[in-house]
Scaffold this motif. Sequence first.
Motif, mmCIF file in Angstrom:
data_model
loop_
_atom_site.group_PDB
_atom_site.id
_atom_site.type_symbol
_atom_site.label_atom_id
_atom_site.label_comp_id
_atom_site.label_asym_id
_atom_site.label_seq_id
_atom_site.Cartn_x
_atom_site.Cartn_y
_atom_site.Cartn_z
ATOM 1 N N PHE A 1 0.879 -1.163 0.000
ATOM 2 C CA PHE A 1 0.000 0.000 0.000
ATOM 3 C C PHE A 1 0.924 1.222 0.000
ATOM 4 O O PHE A 1 1.530 1.550 1.032
ATOM 5 N N ASN A 2 1.033 1.887 -1.133
ATOM 6 C CA ASN A 2 1.992 2.980 -1.244
ATOM 7 C C ASN A 2 1.679 4.094 -0.245
ATOM 8 O O ASN A 2 0.516 4.410 0.023
ATOM 9 N N LEU A 3 2.732 4.705 0.291
ATOM 10 C CA LEU A 3 2.578 5.741 1.320
ATOM 11 C C LEU A 3 1.836 6.974 0.811
ATOM 12 O O LEU A 3 1.275 7.727 1.611
ATOM 13 N N MET A 4 1.811 7.183 -0.504
ATOM 14 C CA MET A 4 1.200 8.414 -1.016
ATOM 15 C C MET A 4 -0.311 8.452 -0.801
ATOM 16 O O MET A 4 -0.935 9.506 -0.950
ATOM 17 N N TYR A 5 -0.916 7.335 -0.454
ATOM 18 C CA TYR A 5 -2.365 7.318 -0.193
ATOM 19 C C TYR A 5 -2.702 7.639 1.257
ATOM 20 O O TYR A 5 -3.864 7.567 1.653
ATOM 21 N N TYR A 6 -1.698 8.027 2.016
ATOM 22 C CA TYR A 6 -1.895 8.353 3.424
ATOM 23 C C TYR A 6 -1.293 9.721 3.725
ATOM 24 O O TYR A 6 -0.350 10.143 3.070
ATOM 25 N N PRO A 7 -1.815 10.431 4.737
ATOM 26 C CA PRO A 7 -2.931 10.041 5.597
ATOM 27 C C PRO A 7 -4.292 10.256 4.922
ATOM 28 O O PRO A 7 -4.399 11.029 3.974
ATOM 29 N N TYR A 8 -5.274 9.565 5.451
ATOM 30 C CA TYR A 8 -6.658 9.763 5.024
ATOM 31 C C TYR A 8 -7.279 10.820 5.933
ATOM 32 O O TYR A 8 -7.161 10.749 7.155
ATOM 33 N N TYR A 9 -7.945 11.816 5.327
ATOM 34 C CA TYR A 9 -8.459 12.951 6.090
ATOM 35 C C TYR A 9 -9.960 12.901 6.356
ATOM 36 O O TYR A 9 -10.495 13.806 6.985
ATOM 37 N N GLY A 10 -10.631 11.879 5.905
ATOM 38 C CA GLY A 10 -12.063 11.771 6.168
ATOM 39 C C GLY A 10 -12.895 11.923 4.909
ATOM 40 O O GLY A 10 -12.479 12.517 3.907
ATOM 41 N N LYS A 11 -14.112 11.391 4.969
ATOM 42 C CA LYS A 11 -14.988 11.333 3.803
ATOM 43 C C LYS A 11 -15.374 12.710 3.289
ATOM 44 O O LYS A 11 -15.464 12.933 2.080
ATOM 45 N N LYS A 12 -15.609 13.662 4.201
ATOM 46 C CA LYS A 12 -16.005 15.003 3.766
ATOM 47 C C LYS A 12 -14.814 15.823 3.301
ATOM 48 O O LYS A 12 -14.935 16.646 2.399
ATOM 49 N N ALA A 13 -13.658 15.612 3.912
ATOM 50 C CA ALA A 13 -12.471 16.379 3.523
ATOM 51 C C ALA A 13 -11.904 15.885 2.197
ATOM 52 O O ALA A 13 -11.410 16.663 1.386
ATOM 53 N N GLN A 14 -11.961 14.565 1.963
ATOM 54 C CA GLN A 14 -11.460 13.979 0.722
ATOM 55 C C GLN A 14 -12.601 13.235 0.028
ATOM 56 O O GLN A 14 -12.721 12.024 0.117
ATOM 57 N N VAL A 15 -13.404 13.983 -0.655
ATOM 58 C CA VAL A 15 -14.612 13.403 -1.246
ATOM 59 C C VAL A 15 -14.283 12.417 -2.365
ATOM 60 O O VAL A 15 -15.076 11.525 -2.665
ATOM 61 N N ASN A 16 -13.125 12.559 -3.004
ATOM 62 C CA ASN A 16 -12.767 11.687 -4.118
ATOM 63 C C ASN A 16 -11.713 10.653 -3.738
ATOM 64 O O ASN A 16 -11.078 10.066 -4.620
ATOM 65 N N TYR A 17 -11.531 10.436 -2.453
ATOM 66 C CA TYR A 17 -10.474 9.527 -2.011
ATOM 67 C C TYR A 17 -10.675 8.127 -2.588
ATOM 68 O O TYR A 17 -11.753 7.545 -2.507
ATOM 69 N N SER A 18 -9.614 7.589 -3.181
ATOM 70 C CA SER A 18 -9.628 6.234 -3.724
ATOM 71 C C SER A 18 -8.739 5.368 -2.851
ATOM 72 O O SER A 18 -7.521 5.551 -2.799
ATOM 73 N N GLN A 19 -9.358 4.431 -2.186
ATOM 74 C CA GLN A 19 -8.645 3.569 -1.262
ATOM 75 C C GLN A 19 -7.681 2.659 -2.009
ATOM 76 O O GLN A 19 -8.060 2.027 -2.997
ATOM 77 N N PRO A 20 -6.422 2.588 -1.587
ATOM 78 C CA PRO A 20 -5.475 1.703 -2.273
ATOM 79 C C PRO A 20 -5.855 0.245 -2.087
ATOM 80 O O PRO A 20 -6.448 -0.142 -1.076
ATOM 81 N N LEU A 21 -5.504 -0.566 -3.062
ATOM 82 C CA LEU A 21 -5.870 -1.979 -3.059
ATOM 83 C C LEU A 21 -4.640 -2.841 -3.305
ATOM 84 O O LEU A 21 -3.641 -2.384 -3.863
#
Length: 285
Positions: free
Chosen positions: A217-237
């Motif tokens: 899971f690449n580090l660039m997908y973190y930190p996660y800031y929350g559903k409202k703050a990052q509306v387009n967040y794509s969870q790494p797989l």
Amino acid sequence: MAKDGEKGQWKEFIWNPRTREFLGRTASSWGLILLFYLVFYIFLAGLFALTMYVMLQTLDDHKPTWQDRLATPGMVIRPKADETFEIVYTVQNTESWDSYTQILDKFLAPYNDSIQAQKNAECTPDQYFLQEDSGDVKNNPKRSCQFNRTILGECSGIDKRYYGYQDGKPCIIIKLNRVIGMLPGNNGQAPYVTCGAKREDSDKIGELAYYPPNGTFNLMYYPYYGKKAQVNYSQPLVAVKFLNITHNEDVNIECKINANNIPEGSERDKFAGRVSFKLRINSNN
């Protein structure tokens, strides 16, 4: 006579024409009581509304003020048809595995490269994508990094339409549960997934292939800031492909997250940092 007297007393209690009292009170007395309770309940409602207003002023619309953060986040797999965490199918019977591929198609649709290019940014790999606020000025909405479906290679469903299920070499997609603010790795070491068979099935699992390479899971997908703050967040797989698993037998598999700052989950919580499932591939061969 006694019964008639009691009946008369009840009638007089309900309405006394001499004193003009209803249920023992005059109209003015009833009016004062109703006025008191009206004012009393208006006061209580106002006090409740004021309390809620003051409390809401302490909350952030984009981030929980308080979090009962888990030390070890959970993991889940796709496809998952029900809560049993079993993937069972027959290679020659298309209907037995078609539902699994449909689940994966639906799950991976938002990760199409064209959609990701429209919604998310190209980020610098192998480092955290930090987007801190500037004092009281909120840096919202925050950007999110692209996770393109093609990263999953042979498990992307692009070149191999049926994710290997028709060949008896199925793919499983793994994701780590979202935790706001989590930085899953120290000194630039990205977390990665490893899968293996339970002890009694260790000789049945065969060779595995991971996508992205090494199951990271690449580090660039973190930190996660929350559903409202990052509306387009794509969870790494992470995708795992079973290349030569034993057919016609149950194989109990466990996948877990490995990171230098995430403790291993306890035996009492089977979802903490790991996920277990049964895979059975039936074949006529």
